[in-house]
Design a protein around this motif. Sequence first.
Motif, PDB file in Angstrom:
ATOM      1  N   UNK A  19       0.078   6.835  -2.275  1.00 30.74           N
ATOM      2  CA  UNK A  19       0.034   5.866  -3.382  1.00 30.74           C
ATOM      3  C   UNK A  19      -0.276   4.468  -3.036  1.00 30.74           C
ATOM      4  N   UNK A  20       0.502   3.954  -2.086  1.00 34.28           N
ATOM      5  CA  UNK A  20       0.452   2.532  -1.607  1.00 34.28           C
ATOM      6  C   UNK A  20      -0.899   2.473  -0.838  1.00 34.28           C
ATOM      7  N   UNK A  21      -1.261   3.362  -0.016  1.00 33.52           N
ATOM      8  CA  UNK A  21      -2.443   3.286   0.700  1.00 33.52           C
ATOM      9  C   UNK A  21      -3.688   3.350  -0.440  1.00 33.52           C
ATOM     10  N   UNK A  22      -3.607   4.017  -1.437  1.00 31.37           N
ATOM     11  CA  UNK A  22      -4.617   3.927  -2.293  1.00 31.37           C
ATOM     12  C   UNK A  22      -4.685   2.520  -3.205  1.00 31.37           C
ATOM     13  N   UNK A  23      -3.275   1.980  -3.500  1.00 24.99           N
ATOM     14  CA  UNK A  23      -3.365   0.799  -4.112  1.00 24.99           C
ATOM     15  C   UNK A  23      -3.899  -0.424  -3.230  1.00 24.99           C
ATOM     16  N   UNK A  24      -3.607  -0.183  -2.026  1.00 21.86           N
ATOM     17  CA  UNK A  24      -4.236  -1.353  -0.993  1.00 21.86           C
ATOM     18  C   UNK A  24      -5.884  -1.161  -1.032  1.00 21.86           C
ATOM     19  N   UNK A  25      -6.280   0.002  -1.241  1.00 27.07           N
ATOM     20  CA  UNK A  25      -7.829   0.196  -0.761  1.00 27.07           C
ATOM     21  C   UNK A  25      -8.525  -0.476  -2.258  1.00 27.07           C
ATOM     22  N   UNK A  26      -7.947  -0.060  -3.449  1.00 27.80           N
ATOM     23  CA  UNK A  26      -8.556  -0.632  -4.443  1.00 27.80           C
ATOM     24  C   UNK A  26      -7.867  -1.748  -5.346  1.00 27.80           C
ATOM     25  N   UNK A  27      -6.809  -1.797  -4.861  1.00 29.44           N
ATOM     26  CA  UNK A  27      -5.994  -2.990  -5.420  1.00 29.44           C
ATOM     27  C   UNK A  27      -6.286  -4.401  -4.929  1.00 29.44           C
ATOM     28  N   UNK A  28      -6.523  -4.483  -3.600  1.00 23.69           N
ATOM     29  CA  UNK A  28      -6.820  -5.859  -3.176  1.00 23.69           C
ATOM     30  C   UNK A  28      -8.301  -6.229  -3.584  1.00 23.69           C
ATOM     31  N   UNK A  29      -9.180  -5.513  -3.744  1.00 19.34           N
ATOM     32  CA  UNK A  29     -10.598  -5.963  -4.345  1.00 19.34           C
ATOM     33  C   UNK A  29     -10.239  -6.395  -5.723  1.00 19.34           C
ATOM     34  N   UNK A  30      -9.577  -5.690  -6.394  1.00 15.31           N
ATOM     35  CA  UNK A  30      -9.170  -5.826  -7.894  1.00 15.31           C
ATOM     36  C   UNK A  30      -8.442  -7.350  -8.037  1.00 15.31           C
ATOM     37  N   UNK A  31      -7.597  -7.529  -7.045  1.00 20.59           N
ATOM     38  CA  UNK A  31      -6.812  -8.975  -7.005  1.00 20.59           C
ATOM     39  C   UNK A  31      -7.786  -9.771  -6.822  1.00 20.59           C
TER      40      UNK A  31
END
Length: 279
Positions: free
Chosen positions: A75-87
């Motif tokens: 879950x953390x890996x997925x969050x990093x991959x798609x969450x950083x661009x969103x941020x």
Amino acid sequence: MSVVAPPRGRGRARRAAGLGTPTVLVPPAVLALLFLFLPTLALIVRTPWTQLGRIYGERGVWTALRLSIESSLLATAIAVVIGVPLAWVLARVRLPGVAVARAFVTIPLVLPPVIGGVALFQAFGRLGILGGAIRAVLGEDLPFTFAAVVVAQTFVAMPFLVITVEGAFRIADRRLEEAAATLGASRRRIFTHVTLPTVLPALVAGTVLCWARALGEFGATLLFGGNNPGVTQTLPTDVLTVFSNDPADAPALSLPLIAAAVIILGALRERWLRPVAVS
């Protein structure tokens, strides 16, 4: 006519004399500290330490802990991959609707976890908006699978990462990016070699917070992923099962999560726990 300024030490002492702690604040502060500290202390004190071997051997703790670690890391890996661009988009893009998108990002932070599970069912369940498409791709429904646990943890935990990193993107010094651009660096290279290293401390902190939230996620995971031992039963949901059958053993199962919390606090102490010095 000259005015003689008072000695610096005396002026500082006078200012300090007026900055003492108001007495009225001390009792509620102590009460708040006791309120937050006592439950954790009670959990540790009431743990049957002499029975840990039996409890950990009979309750499937290690399997649940393994599933918790595996799912939370995914879950953390997925969050990093798609969450950083969103941020980055939330921090840098100036378009209509960005404020609304930021509001949606924060919804999982305040949404009751059980409601989050219901929302996931409506989106990805058998009769959900994407239920048919998911069944066509995977050949099965998503709920009550290991993948559902990962999805639930990502949904609940990713906002911690996005909000932390967005703030870092927002205050980062853009002069470094402009200098790299004048030297001919591409946008991708500027992002990977200039922007990301600039916000790396925030990225690390946000990632750790995201993982901690995913590791401890309970409500949405239980509702959307289920509580099937060896398949979807994480340690938090295992604690519920044990507490329902034998409450005396439940504190023992909480120890690994407490240990994880202590490790996380230690890892983030420089960023979140270090007192701020005001000059």
